[in-house]
Design an enzyme around this catalytic site. Sequence first.
Site, PDB file in Angstrom:
ATOM      1  N   HIS A 261      -1.470   1.354  -4.269  1.00 46.65           N
ATOM      2  CA  HIS A 261      -1.904   2.736  -4.059  1.00 46.65           C
ATOM      3  C   HIS A 261      -1.078   3.705  -4.888  1.00 46.65           C
ATOM      4  O   HIS A 261      -1.130   4.912  -4.674  1.00 46.65           O
ATOM      5  CB  HIS A 261      -1.795   3.115  -2.574  1.00 46.65           C
ATOM      6  CG  HIS A 261      -2.893   2.527  -1.752  1.00 46.65           C
ATOM      7  ND1 HIS A 261      -2.952   2.674  -0.387  1.00 46.65           N
ATOM      8  CD2 HIS A 261      -3.963   1.791  -2.092  1.00 46.65           C
ATOM      9  CE1 HIS A 261      -4.024   2.057   0.069  1.00 46.65           C
ATOM     10  NE2 HIS A 261      -4.656   1.505  -0.943  1.00 46.65           N
TER      11      HIS A 261
ATOM     12  N   GLN B 121       0.858  -1.189   0.000  1.00 51.19           N
ATOM     13  CA  GLN B 121       0.000   0.000   0.000  1.00 51.19           C
ATOM     14  C   GLN B 121       0.898   1.245   0.000  1.00 51.19           C
ATOM     15  O   GLN B 121       0.394   2.365  -0.131  1.00 51.19           O
ATOM     16  CB  GLN B 121      -0.890   0.026   1.246  1.00 51.19           C
ATOM     17  CG  GLN B 121      -1.825  -1.151   1.355  1.00 51.19           C
ATOM     18  CD  GLN B 121      -2.531  -1.153   2.701  1.00 51.19           C
ATOM     19  OE1 GLN B 121      -3.634  -0.621   2.858  1.00 51.19           O
ATOM     20  NE2 GLN B 121      -1.874  -1.744   3.696  1.00 51.19           N
TER      21      GLN B 121
ATOM     22  N   GLY C 170       2.804  -4.477   8.968  1.00 49.28           N
ATOM     23  CA  GLY C 170       2.873  -3.013   9.133  1.00 49.28           C
ATOM     24  C   GLY C 170       1.696  -2.266   8.555  1.00 49.28           C
ATOM     25  O   GLY C 170       1.860  -1.198   7.964  1.00 49.28           O
TER      26      GLY C 170
HETATM   27  P1  NAD Z   1     -11.508   3.840   2.382  1.00 46.49           P
HETATM   28  O1  NAD Z   1     -12.948   4.120   2.645  1.00 46.49           O
HETATM   29  O2  NAD Z   1     -11.093   2.464   1.977  1.00 46.49           O
HETATM   30  O3  NAD Z   1     -10.623   4.333   3.571  1.00 46.49           O
HETATM   31  C1  NAD Z   1     -11.331   4.742   4.626  1.00 46.49           C
HETATM   32  C2  NAD Z   1     -10.331   4.730   5.716  1.00 46.49           C
HETATM   33  O4  NAD Z   1      -9.399   5.741   5.383  1.00 46.49           O
HETATM   34  C3  NAD Z   1     -10.998   5.078   7.006  1.00 46.49           C
HETATM   35  O5  NAD Z   1     -11.332   3.893   7.715  1.00 46.49           O
HETATM   36  C4  NAD Z   1      -9.944   5.902   7.662  1.00 46.49           C
HETATM   37  O6  NAD Z   1      -9.088   5.071   8.379  1.00 46.49           O
HETATM   38  C5  NAD Z   1      -9.177   6.479   6.503  1.00 46.49           C
HETATM   39  N1  NAD Z   1      -9.603   7.847   6.294  1.00 46.49           N
HETATM   40  C6  NAD Z   1     -10.514   8.317   5.423  1.00 46.49           C
HETATM   41  N2  NAD Z   1     -10.608   9.643   5.542  1.00 46.49           N
HETATM   42  C7  NAD Z   1      -9.709  10.001   6.498  1.00 46.49           C
HETATM   43  C8  NAD Z   1      -9.318  11.223   7.077  1.00 46.49           C
HETATM   44  N3  NAD Z   1      -9.863  12.361   6.700  1.00 46.49           N
HETATM   45  N4  NAD Z   1      -8.356  11.200   8.032  1.00 46.49           N
HETATM   46  C9  NAD Z   1      -7.783  10.032   8.398  1.00 46.49           C
HETATM   47  N5  NAD Z   1      -8.122   8.840   7.908  1.00 46.49           N
HETATM   48  C10 NAD Z   1      -9.061   8.847   6.970  1.00 46.49           C
HETATM   49  O7  NAD Z   1     -11.030   4.815   1.289  1.00 46.49           O
HETATM   50  P2  NAD Z   1     -11.893   5.084   0.030  1.00 46.49           P
HETATM   51  O8  NAD Z   1     -12.296   6.494   0.011  1.00 46.49           O
HETATM   52  O9  NAD Z   1     -12.953   4.029  -0.118  1.00 46.49           O
HETATM   53  O10 NAD Z   1     -10.730   4.854  -1.054  1.00 46.49           O
HETATM   54  C11 NAD Z   1     -10.732   3.634  -1.720  1.00 46.49           C
HETATM   55  C12 NAD Z   1      -9.372   3.475  -2.225  1.00 46.49           C
HETATM   56  O11 NAD Z   1      -8.557   4.656  -2.306  1.00 46.49           O
HETATM   57  C13 NAD Z   1      -8.567   2.679  -1.260  1.00 46.49           C
HETATM   58  O12 NAD Z   1      -8.983   1.370  -1.325  1.00 46.49           O
HETATM   59  C14 NAD Z   1      -7.187   2.840  -1.805  1.00 46.49           C
HETATM   60  O13 NAD Z   1      -6.951   2.010  -2.889  1.00 46.49           O
HETATM   61  C15 NAD Z   1      -7.202   4.242  -2.248  1.00 46.49           C
HETATM   62  N6  NAD Z   1      -6.426   4.935  -1.245  1.00 46.49           N
HETATM   63  C16 NAD Z   1      -5.230   5.444  -1.618  1.00 46.49           C
HETATM   64  C17 NAD Z   1      -4.500   6.102  -0.671  1.00 46.49           C
HETATM   65  C18 NAD Z   1      -3.149   6.664  -0.996  1.00 46.49           C
HETATM   66  O14 NAD Z   1      -2.525   7.305  -0.143  1.00 46.49           O
HETATM   67  N7  NAD Z   1      -2.649   6.439  -2.193  1.00 46.49           N
HETATM   68  C19 NAD Z   1      -4.992   6.264   0.585  1.00 46.49           C
HETATM   69  C20 NAD Z   1      -6.200   5.689   0.886  1.00 46.49           C
HETATM   70  C21 NAD Z   1      -6.954   5.053  -0.044  1.00 46.49           C
HETATM   71  N1  APR Z   2       6.963  -2.193  12.814  1.00 45.08           N
HETATM   72  C1  APR Z   2       5.808  -2.835  12.479  1.00 45.08           C
HETATM   73  N2  APR Z   2       4.608  -2.229  12.418  1.00 45.08           N
HETATM   74  C2  APR Z   2       4.574  -0.915  12.687  1.00 45.08           C
HETATM   75  C3  APR Z   2       5.727  -0.166  13.030  1.00 45.08           C
HETATM   76  C4  APR Z   2       6.963  -0.872  13.090  1.00 45.08           C
HETATM   77  N3  APR Z   2       8.105  -0.267  13.416  1.00 45.08           N
HETATM   78  N4  APR Z   2       5.349   1.124  13.249  1.00 45.08           N
HETATM   79  C5  APR Z   2       4.021   1.181  13.040  1.00 45.08           C
HETATM   80  N5  APR Z   2       3.552  -0.045  12.730  1.00 45.08           N
HETATM   81  C6  APR Z   2       2.173  -0.423  12.415  1.00 45.08           C
HETATM   82  C7  APR Z   2       1.137   0.300  13.235  1.00 45.08           C
HETATM   83  O1  APR Z   2       0.854  -0.473  14.392  1.00 45.08           O
HETATM   84  C8  APR Z   2      -0.060   0.339  12.271  1.00 45.08           C
HETATM   85  O2  APR Z   2      -0.862  -0.812  12.465  1.00 45.08           O
HETATM   86  O3  APR Z   2       1.955  -0.029  11.078  1.00 45.08           O
HETATM   87  C9  APR Z   2       0.572   0.282  10.901  1.00 45.08           C
HETATM   88  C10 APR Z   2       0.477   1.580  10.126  1.00 45.08           C
HETATM   89  O4  APR Z   2      -0.883   1.817   9.860  1.00 45.08           O
HETATM   90  P1  APR Z   2      -1.297   3.078   8.978  1.00 45.08           P
HETATM   91  O5  APR Z   2      -0.569   4.258   9.426  1.00 45.08           O
HETATM   92  O6  APR Z   2      -2.801   3.104   8.929  1.00 45.08           O
HETATM   93  O7  APR Z   2      -0.744   2.728   7.535  1.00 45.08           O
HETATM   94  P2  APR Z   2      -1.410   1.771   6.466  1.00 45.08           P
HETATM   95  O8  APR Z   2      -2.106   0.620   7.103  1.00 45.08           O
HETATM   96  O9  APR Z   2      -0.355   1.484   5.457  1.00 45.08           O
HETATM   97  O10 APR Z   2      -2.522   2.710   5.766  1.00 45.08           O
HETATM   98  C11 APR Z   2      -3.245   2.133   4.670  1.00 45.08           C
HETATM   99  O11 APR Z   2      -4.244   4.255   4.220  1.00 45.08           O
HETATM  100  O12 APR Z   2      -4.157   6.524   4.219  1.00 45.08           O
HETATM  101  C12 APR Z   2      -3.927   5.416   3.484  1.00 45.08           C
HETATM  102  O13 APR Z   2      -2.357   5.687   1.747  1.00 45.08           O
HETATM  103  C13 APR Z   2      -2.514   5.281   3.051  1.00 45.08           C
HETATM  104  O14 APR Z   2      -1.922   3.286   1.895  1.00 45.08           O
HETATM  105  C14 APR Z   2      -2.230   3.811   3.170  1.00 45.08           C
HETATM  106  C15 APR Z   2      -3.502   3.206   3.663  1.00 45.08           C
END
Ligand code: NAD
Ligand code: APR
Length: 229
Positions: free
Chosen positions: A108, A90, A173
Site C-alpha cells: 500500500h 499493508q 494483525g
Molecule cells: P477496497 O474496495 O479493497 O476496500 C474496501 C474496504 O475498505 C471496505 O470493505 C472497507 O472496509 C474499507 N473502506 C472503504 N471505504 C471506507 C470508508 N469510507 N471508511 C472506512 N472504511 C472504508 O478498496 P478499493 O477502493 O478497491 O482499493 C483497492 C486498493 O486500494 C486496495 O486493494 C489497496 O491496495 C489500496 N488501498 C490503499 C490504502 C492505503 O491506505 N494505502 C487503503 C485501502 C486500499
Molecule cells: N495484536 C494483533 N492484532 C491486533 C492488535 C494487536 N495488538 N490490535 C488490533 N489488531 C487487529 C484487529 O483485530 C484488526 O483485525 O488488527 C486488525 C486491524 O485491522 P484494520 O484496522 O482494518 O487494518 P488493516 O487490516 O491493516 O487494514 C487494511 O485498509 O484502510 C486500509 O490502508 C489501510 O492498509 C490498510 C487496509
Amino acid sequence: MKRKRLVVLTGAGISAESGLRTFRGNDGMWEHENIEDVCTPDALRRDPKRVKDFYNFLRKGLPEHAPNAAHIALAKLEERLGDEFLLVTQNVDDLHERGGSKRVLHMHGDLMKLRCTKNEHEFEFTGEETLDTKCPICGSPVRPDIVFFGETPLYMDEIQEALMNCDEFAYIGTSSVVYPAAGFKSFAKSYGAKVTCLNLEAPYGDPYTDVVIQGKATEVVPKWCEEFK
Ligand code: NAD
Ligand code: APR
C-alpha cells in the site's frame, strides 16, 4: 523461482502496540479522517494540500513509535529462513524496517517515500512535503508514495508468485476486509499452503484458515516465530 517456505502478510494490528492507530478498530484512523478526503486519487486532485498535510502528520509522528516485539521477531525469522521467507505489509509505516527486517514489500506504499507524478521516480523523504516539493531526479511535481483506495497495489506479480510457491502463509494483525490483500489466504490455500492467522480478533470458522492464534501480536508472534520450523 526458489520455493518460498513462508509468506507473511501484516496489517495495522502489528503496529497497534507500538501506539499506531489501526484503521477500523475503535478509535481507528477512519473514525478521524474520511478515506474520501485523504486516501483517494480524487482527494489528491481536489485538495492536494489536505492530503499532503495528512501524510506529513503521520510521517512526523512516526519516530515517537518504536518497533515492538512482533516486528523484531519477524526480522529474526527472516534472518533464520533467508530467501525462503517473504514479508508483505499493508502498512505504510517503517516499523518493520526499524525492527530489523531487511526486505519488506509495502503493497500500500511507504510513508517515508515520495513519488514523482511524471516519471514515477520514488525517493526517500522524511521532511514536510509542500505543494512546491519537486522530484530531485526530474523536477516534476510529487505525491505521497501511498497507494490510495481504487489504485493498484504494488508488487502484486511478485506476491502472487510467492503465494503460489509457499508451504505456509500467515496473516497477522489485519481485518482482511481490503482486497486484494484479503484474498491472499484463499489464493495461497488453492496452491496447497497451510494458512495461519495471528490476530486480536480471530476469524474462527474462516474456510481458508487452518490455524488461528488469537492474541496480541507482541505475545503471540514472537512465540510463533521461535517455534516455526
Ligand atoms: P477496497 O474496495 O479493497 O476496500 C474496501 C474496504 O475498505 C471496505 O470493505 C472497507 O472496509 C474499507 N473502506 C472503504 N471505504 C471506507 C470508508 N469510507 N471508511 C472506512 N472504511 C472504508 O478498496 P478499493 O477502493 O478497491 O482499493 C483497492 C486498493 O486500494 C486496495 O486493494 C489497496 O491496495 C489500496 N488501498 C490503499 C490504502 C492505503 O491506505 N494505502 C487503503 C485501502 C486500499
Ligand atoms: N495484536 C494483533 N492484532 C491486533 C492488535 C494487536 N495488538 N490490535 C488490533 N489488531 C487487529 C484487529 O483485530 C484488526 O483485525 O488488527 C486488525 C486491524 O485491522 P484494520 O484496522 O482494518 O487494518 P488493516 O487490516 O491493516 O487494514 C487494511 O485498509 O484502510 C486500509 O490502508 C489501510 O492498509 C490498510 C487496509
